[in-house]
Enzyme design. Sequence first.
Site, PDB file in Angstrom:
ATOM      1  N   LYS A 275       0.858  -1.194   0.000  1.00 62.42           N
ATOM      2  CA  LYS A 275       0.000   0.000   0.000  1.00 62.42           C
ATOM      3  C   LYS A 275       0.887   1.235   0.000  1.00 62.42           C
ATOM      4  O   LYS A 275       2.013   1.193   0.508  1.00 62.42           O
ATOM      5  CB  LYS A 275      -0.885   0.028   1.252  1.00 62.42           C
ATOM      6  CG  LYS A 275      -2.094   0.919   1.112  1.00 62.42           C
ATOM      7  CD  LYS A 275      -3.223   0.216   0.375  1.00 62.42           C
ATOM      8  CE  LYS A 275      -4.447   1.071   0.214  1.00 62.42           C
ATOM      9  NZ  LYS A 275      -5.587   0.278  -0.237  1.00 62.42           N
TER      10      LYS A 275
HETATM   11  P1  NAD Z   1     -12.938   8.398  -2.500  1.00 64.84           P
HETATM   12  O1  NAD Z   1     -11.929   9.406  -2.185  1.00 64.84           O
HETATM   13  O2  NAD Z   1     -13.422   8.229  -3.904  1.00 64.84           O
HETATM   14  O3  NAD Z   1     -14.252   8.603  -1.611  1.00 64.84           O
HETATM   15  C1  NAD Z   1     -14.241   8.803  -0.240  1.00 64.84           C
HETATM   16  C2  NAD Z   1     -15.533   9.539   0.100  1.00 64.84           C
HETATM   17  O4  NAD Z   1     -15.658   9.633   1.521  1.00 64.84           O
HETATM   18  C3  NAD Z   1     -15.567  10.949  -0.447  1.00 64.84           C
HETATM   19  O5  NAD Z   1     -16.808  11.189  -1.060  1.00 64.84           O
HETATM   20  C4  NAD Z   1     -15.364  11.815   0.786  1.00 64.84           C
HETATM   21  O6  NAD Z   1     -15.962  13.086   0.672  1.00 64.84           O
HETATM   22  C5  NAD Z   1     -16.022  10.967   1.850  1.00 64.84           C
HETATM   23  N1  NAD Z   1     -15.535  11.286   3.194  1.00 64.84           N
HETATM   24  C6  NAD Z   1     -14.314  11.685   3.583  1.00 64.84           C
HETATM   25  N2  NAD Z   1     -14.289  11.918   4.904  1.00 64.84           N
HETATM   26  C7  NAD Z   1     -15.521  11.660   5.363  1.00 64.84           C
HETATM   27  C8  NAD Z   1     -16.126  11.714   6.636  1.00 64.84           C
HETATM   28  N3  NAD Z   1     -15.449  12.083   7.711  1.00 64.84           N
HETATM   29  N4  NAD Z   1     -17.427  11.358   6.740  1.00 64.84           N
HETATM   30  C9  NAD Z   1     -18.132  10.982   5.665  1.00 64.84           C
HETATM   31  N5  NAD Z   1     -17.614  10.911   4.429  1.00 64.84           N
HETATM   32  C10 NAD Z   1     -16.330  11.254   4.274  1.00 64.84           C
HETATM   33  O7  NAD Z   1     -12.356   7.007  -1.924  1.00 64.84           O
HETATM   34  P2  NAD Z   1     -12.746   5.535  -2.320  1.00 64.84           P
HETATM   35  O8  NAD Z   1     -11.814   5.077  -3.376  1.00 64.84           O
HETATM   36  O9  NAD Z   1     -14.215   5.433  -2.522  1.00 64.84           O
HETATM   37  O10 NAD Z   1     -12.321   4.771  -0.976  1.00 64.84           O
HETATM   38  C11 NAD Z   1     -13.163   4.698   0.154  1.00 64.84           C
HETATM   39  C12 NAD Z   1     -12.726   3.530   1.028  1.00 64.84           C
HETATM   40  O11 NAD Z   1     -12.764   2.326   0.245  1.00 64.84           O
HETATM   41  C13 NAD Z   1     -11.304   3.618   1.569  1.00 64.84           C
HETATM   42  O12 NAD Z   1     -11.265   3.000   2.837  1.00 64.84           O
HETATM   43  C14 NAD Z   1     -10.504   2.792   0.586  1.00 64.84           C
HETATM   44  O13 NAD Z   1      -9.319   2.267   1.171  1.00 64.84           O
HETATM   45  C15 NAD Z   1     -11.496   1.688   0.289  1.00 64.84           C
HETATM   46  N6  NAD Z   1     -11.239   0.986  -0.973  1.00 64.84           N
HETATM   47  C16 NAD Z   1     -11.224   1.626  -2.166  1.00 64.84           C
HETATM   48  C17 NAD Z   1     -11.001   0.909  -3.333  1.00 64.84           C
HETATM   49  C18 NAD Z   1     -11.053   1.538  -4.699  1.00 64.84           C
HETATM   50  O14 NAD Z   1     -11.016   0.791  -5.697  1.00 64.84           O
HETATM   51  N7  NAD Z   1     -11.162   2.836  -4.839  1.00 64.84           N
HETATM   52  C19 NAD Z   1     -10.758  -0.469  -3.274  1.00 64.84           C
HETATM   53  C20 NAD Z   1     -10.779  -1.099  -2.029  1.00 64.84           C
HETATM   54  C21 NAD Z   1     -11.030  -0.366  -0.890  1.00 64.84           C
END
Ligand code: NAD
Length: 476
Positions: free
Chosen positions: A107
Amino acid sequence: MTQIVEPSFRESVDLMFNRAVALMDLPPGLEEKIRVCNATYTVRFGVRLRGQIQTFTGYRSVHSEHMEPVKGGIRFALGVNQDEVEALAALMTYKCALVEAPFGGSKGGLRIDPRQYEEHELERITRRFAYELAKRDLIHPSQNVPAPDMGTGEREMAWIADQYARMNTTDINAKACVTGKPLNAGGISGRVEATGRGVQYALQEFFRDPEGMKKANMTGSLDGKRVIVQGLGNVGYHAAKFLSEENGALITGIIERDGALFSSDGLDVEAVHQWIIKHGGITGFPDANHTAEGSAVLEEDCDILIPAALEGVINLSNAANIKAPLIIEAANGPVTAGGDEILRERGTVIIPDMYANAGGVTVSYFEWVKNLSHIRFGRMQRRQEEARHQLVIDELSRLDEHMGDAWSMTPQFKDKYLRGAGELELVRSGLDDTMRIAYQSMRDVWHERDDAHDLRTAAYLVSIGKVAASYRAKGL
Ligand code: NAD
């Protein structure tokens, strides 16, 4: 008054690992070898922006190299630190093992608030970070392959791929150095939606498990279930959109940075998403109630809670108030070890992160294979498949003429049957298959072992078993 101390994210992951590994019979020392993080590289670099040099701190952590390349996203957020990156790298090891993606765990993260920078500034920062990592083989098609995570997406992945290609001009496999790229830069159809799509497939498979549903005290189907989602970013948006549009679930709450929206009739996810793009947040969205106290909505009554934003949001302080009987961890580490214990005691069923959000790495695996094979999935078979289907349709049409009114093919059947599978259909099919098989492997352990009381322990037992087997095969 004694203060309750919450373990750090990495300690939380280790505690959950320890709970499962205590039920296994691993050779002495192997347990420790699997748990520890192999290496973490910290880099500080300067970029000249707005007339002065700004220094940035980034990390790339490699948790386990029992399979290579190692894989894991790159996160852009102010909260990035070594503990977090190491916890996320460990989760990647277990996640890849669970869904049989042939990678070790890694990561990366850059401590930055991407919203504070213009696009051209972000490009320079990202390219410089990629240069620092690629220089040390921490970005490499056969050694270390990043992907998007919080704060990064297709755009950043395209910059990283291009930076690597510039530094390795004769590497024919250069595009495989990173996944989650845009389609026109070596990406694959269905990668953007993959993690959210995987959450949908995971829930569908859970609803096919009567024993699991009984443990969660749930009946029926996803249709009409009330869902609260935290974080309407890449993962949360796609999960909520598919669940509401295709499964009939009601998205009764959406929690974002600037509060939460709720409506017992169900929110229009696409409309909220478009509102966020236009206004930068959910505030002011019409046709819904708004509260500035976003995290309090985690505790509202609902059937399914989907934390899809940050780690540690369900913890010692609020776990006892969570009403949802089913939590699916779309984010990584949204429930702390302490929160997990409280919820387990209350009988809440948690579909764990290492399974629930594995759709991203699964489709990243398909993208990596596509890049190495230099051909789009379905390119060779699609028209041949259609030609064979045409033979069946011609034969059925002949029958149709003989049977008169007694029987006839519906035009929809003809259209659907004739269409050969393109890349998107193949990717979705491969993802669905992966999510079903991985769930079944956890489910069997969960239902059959008396000492595996919850899905997370079952998931760890399956994945640690697989990592241990590959270490044994190596002779370690
Ligand atoms: P992203 O940046 O696209 O979205 C995150 C969202 O959460 C945003 O809309 C943001 O405004 C919101 N956010 C931030 N702080 C917040 C808070 N305090 N309260 C409520 N909402 C809040 O990120 P993502 O890619 O969707 O990732 C989200 C989670 O999923 C992370 O834990 C990431 O590790 C996990 N994840 C992502 C992927 C991927 O393919 N993108 C894959 C596996 C796991």
